[in-house]
Motif scaffolding. Sequence first.
Motif, mmCIF file in Angstrom:
data_model
loop_
_atom_site.group_PDB
_atom_site.id
_atom_site.type_symbol
_atom_site.label_atom_id
_atom_site.label_comp_id
_atom_site.label_asym_id
_atom_site.label_seq_id
_atom_site.Cartn_x
_atom_site.Cartn_y
_atom_site.Cartn_z
ATOM 1 N N ASP A 28 -10.947 2.908 7.287
ATOM 2 C CA ASP A 28 -11.773 2.489 6.148
ATOM 3 C C ASP A 28 -12.302 3.690 5.371
ATOM 4 N N HIS A 29 -12.202 4.875 5.977
ATOM 5 C CA HIS A 29 -12.738 6.092 5.357
ATOM 6 C C HIS A 29 -11.659 7.031 4.841
ATOM 7 N N PHE A 30 -10.475 6.999 5.455
ATOM 8 C CA PHE A 30 -9.434 7.965 5.120
ATOM 9 C C PHE A 30 -8.081 7.276 4.963
ATOM 10 N N PRO A 31 -7.217 7.812 4.079
ATOM 11 C CA PRO A 31 -5.815 7.381 4.096
ATOM 12 C C PRO A 31 -5.215 7.716 5.463
ATOM 13 N N PRO A 32 -4.269 6.926 5.956
ATOM 14 C CA PRO A 32 -3.826 7.078 7.352
ATOM 15 C C PRO A 32 -3.234 8.439 7.700
ATOM 16 N N LEU A 33 -2.393 9.004 6.839
ATOM 17 C CA LEU A 33 -1.783 10.286 7.170
ATOM 18 C C LEU A 33 -2.793 11.430 7.098
ATOM 19 N N PHE A 77 -0.836 5.129 12.731
ATOM 20 C CA PHE A 77 -1.934 5.036 11.769
ATOM 21 C C PHE A 77 -1.501 4.259 10.523
ATOM 22 N N VAL A 78 -0.267 4.494 10.054
ATOM 23 C CA VAL A 78 0.223 3.755 8.884
ATOM 24 C C VAL A 78 0.376 2.277 9.231
ATOM 25 N N GLY A 79 0.891 1.988 10.433
ATOM 26 C CA GLY A 79 1.036 0.594 10.850
ATOM 27 C C GLY A 79 -0.295 -0.129 10.946
ATOM 28 N N MET A 80 -1.296 0.530 11.521
ATOM 29 C CA MET A 80 -2.616 -0.090 11.613
ATOM 30 C C MET A 80 -3.237 -0.253 10.225
ATOM 31 N N ASP A 81 -3.012 0.727 9.357
ATOM 32 C CA ASP A 81 -3.528 0.618 7.995
ATOM 33 C C ASP A 81 -2.848 -0.519 7.238
ATOM 34 N N LEU A 184 -0.421 16.781 6.444
ATOM 35 C CA LEU A 184 -1.101 17.011 5.165
ATOM 36 C C LEU A 184 -0.110 16.957 4.002
ATOM 37 N N LEU A 185 1.066 17.542 4.198
ATOM 38 C CA LEU A 185 2.086 17.517 3.147
ATOM 39 C C LEU A 185 2.548 16.092 2.883
ATOM 40 N N LEU A 186 2.800 15.321 3.957
ATOM 41 C CA LEU A 186 3.205 13.923 3.786
ATOM 42 C C LEU A 186 2.110 13.113 3.106
ATOM 43 N N SER A 187 0.858 13.411 3.439
ATOM 44 C CA SER A 187 -0.249 12.694 2.806
ATOM 45 C C SER A 187 -0.306 12.991 1.312
ATOM 46 N N LEU A 188 -0.133 14.260 0.945
ATOM 47 C CA LEU A 188 -0.164 14.622 -0.471
ATOM 48 C C LEU A 188 0.980 13.964 -1.233
ATOM 49 N N GLU A 191 0.347 9.602 -0.263
ATOM 50 C CA GLU A 191 -0.978 9.007 -0.504
ATOM 51 C C GLU A 191 -1.642 9.575 -1.751
ATOM 52 N N GLY A 192 -1.230 10.776 -2.134
ATOM 53 C CA GLY A 192 -1.691 11.370 -3.380
ATOM 54 C C GLY A 192 -2.900 12.267 -3.212
ATOM 55 N N PRO A 193 -2.950 13.392 -3.945
ATOM 56 C CA PRO A 193 -4.088 14.306 -3.869
ATOM 57 C C PRO A 193 -5.406 13.644 -4.244
ATOM 58 N N SER A 194 -5.365 12.728 -5.208
ATOM 59 C CA SER A 194 -6.620 12.101 -5.653
ATOM 60 C C SER A 194 -7.234 11.250 -4.547
ATOM 61 N N ALA A 195 -6.388 10.504 -3.809
ATOM 62 C CA ALA A 195 -6.904 9.679 -2.707
ATOM 63 C C ALA A 195 -7.462 10.546 -1.591
ATOM 64 N N ASP A 196 -6.778 11.650 -1.298
ATOM 65 C CA ASP A 196 -7.243 12.545 -0.243
ATOM 66 C C ASP A 196 -8.568 13.201 -0.629
ATOM 67 N N LEU A 197 -8.648 13.693 -1.861
ATOM 68 C CA LEU A 197 -9.885 14.340 -2.307
ATOM 69 C C LEU A 197 -11.041 13.348 -2.342
ATOM 70 N N ALA A 198 -10.771 12.132 -2.794
ATOM 71 C CA ALA A 198 -11.820 11.114 -2.844
ATOM 72 C C ALA A 198 -12.346 10.816 -1.440
ATOM 73 N N ALA A 199 -11.453 10.742 -0.459
ATOM 74 C CA ALA A 199 -11.876 10.475 0.923
ATOM 75 C C ALA A 199 -12.717 11.623 1.466
ATOM 76 N N LEU A 200 -12.310 12.856 1.184
ATOM 77 C CA LEU A 200 -13.057 14.010 1.686
ATOM 78 C C LEU A 200 -14.423 14.132 1.001
#
Length: 313
Positions: A28-33, A77-81, A184-188, A191-200
């Motif tokens: 609920d707080h972070f993208p899975p990767l 993590f992707v499956g649970m998400d 981190l590379l797969l997440s970028l 999932e996209g840099p914007s989603a990662d930055l928003a979560a952080l």
Amino acid sequence: MRPTHLCLAVLVAAVWGVNFTVIEIGLDHFPPLLFSALRFLVAALPAVFFVGRPKVAWKWILGVGLALGVAKFGLLFVGMDAGMPAGLSSLVLQIQAVFTALIAFVVLGERPTRIRLLGMAVALCGVGLAAVDEGTGGPLGAFALVIAAAVCWGVSNVLTRKASPPDSLNFMVWVSTVPVLPLLLLSLLTEGPSADLAALRALDWQGAGVILYVAWVTTVFGFGAWGRLLRRHPASTVAPFSLLVPVFGMSSAALFLGEPVSGLRWCAAALLVGGVALTSLAPASGKAATASPRSARVRLPDAPPRDRAEEPA
């Protein structure tokens, strides 16, 4: 086994079982990767500066890091998400014991006994029953991702068996350094840099607590305690306690997340856990029967390999 060691074994199983509920909260707080990458980053740092140099060849650290850290946990993590419930994930992931035995047969020539073959069949029936139950109320694609995670876990178990690390904590801390950058590379990319930055940027105390739990409690404490038990007791004595993981996983998910547990799912749990018990604990044959005491001691069950199994998440 002394009462203190008995309590420690149950505690580790509880920690690993509750871990699935904590993962569900963390999603609920972070993208899975990104979540998976942060788990390994915090597990590796600063512990890597205190555990000493790696005690196995780098090829095993890299192999297990990619199979376990990137593939297994990434898929989980992707499956649970994607909708796979926490309690059901803790149960279905135990099918990794069957995949481990099959891969060990192909790669290591370890021929399963008839009892182990029976255990595999029973466990597969349990997974089939769980799939029927999930098909009535959840996405089967997410279910398939967790099955794929179990396959990757089986691969990492066989690699760990080949590596035979003398220090499980040292091994897991160094393994944890490998998945960080790939995840981190797969997440970028996905999932996209914007989603990662928003979560952080939105990181709060609950999100930080989730990261600390999955990194330090389940990985550092869990593996360290399990490795200590395996150094003091035979694997056949310690391994059965890992069968408690889905019990704690399903119970904590029902208690804290309100996940329903149908009668069909309890039947699936009984079949899967029973089948895994036969697969993991039955006497070995062929090459496995001549395995050295050293290789028997270092097997871990999530998050660690038991008689052919590793940590449940």
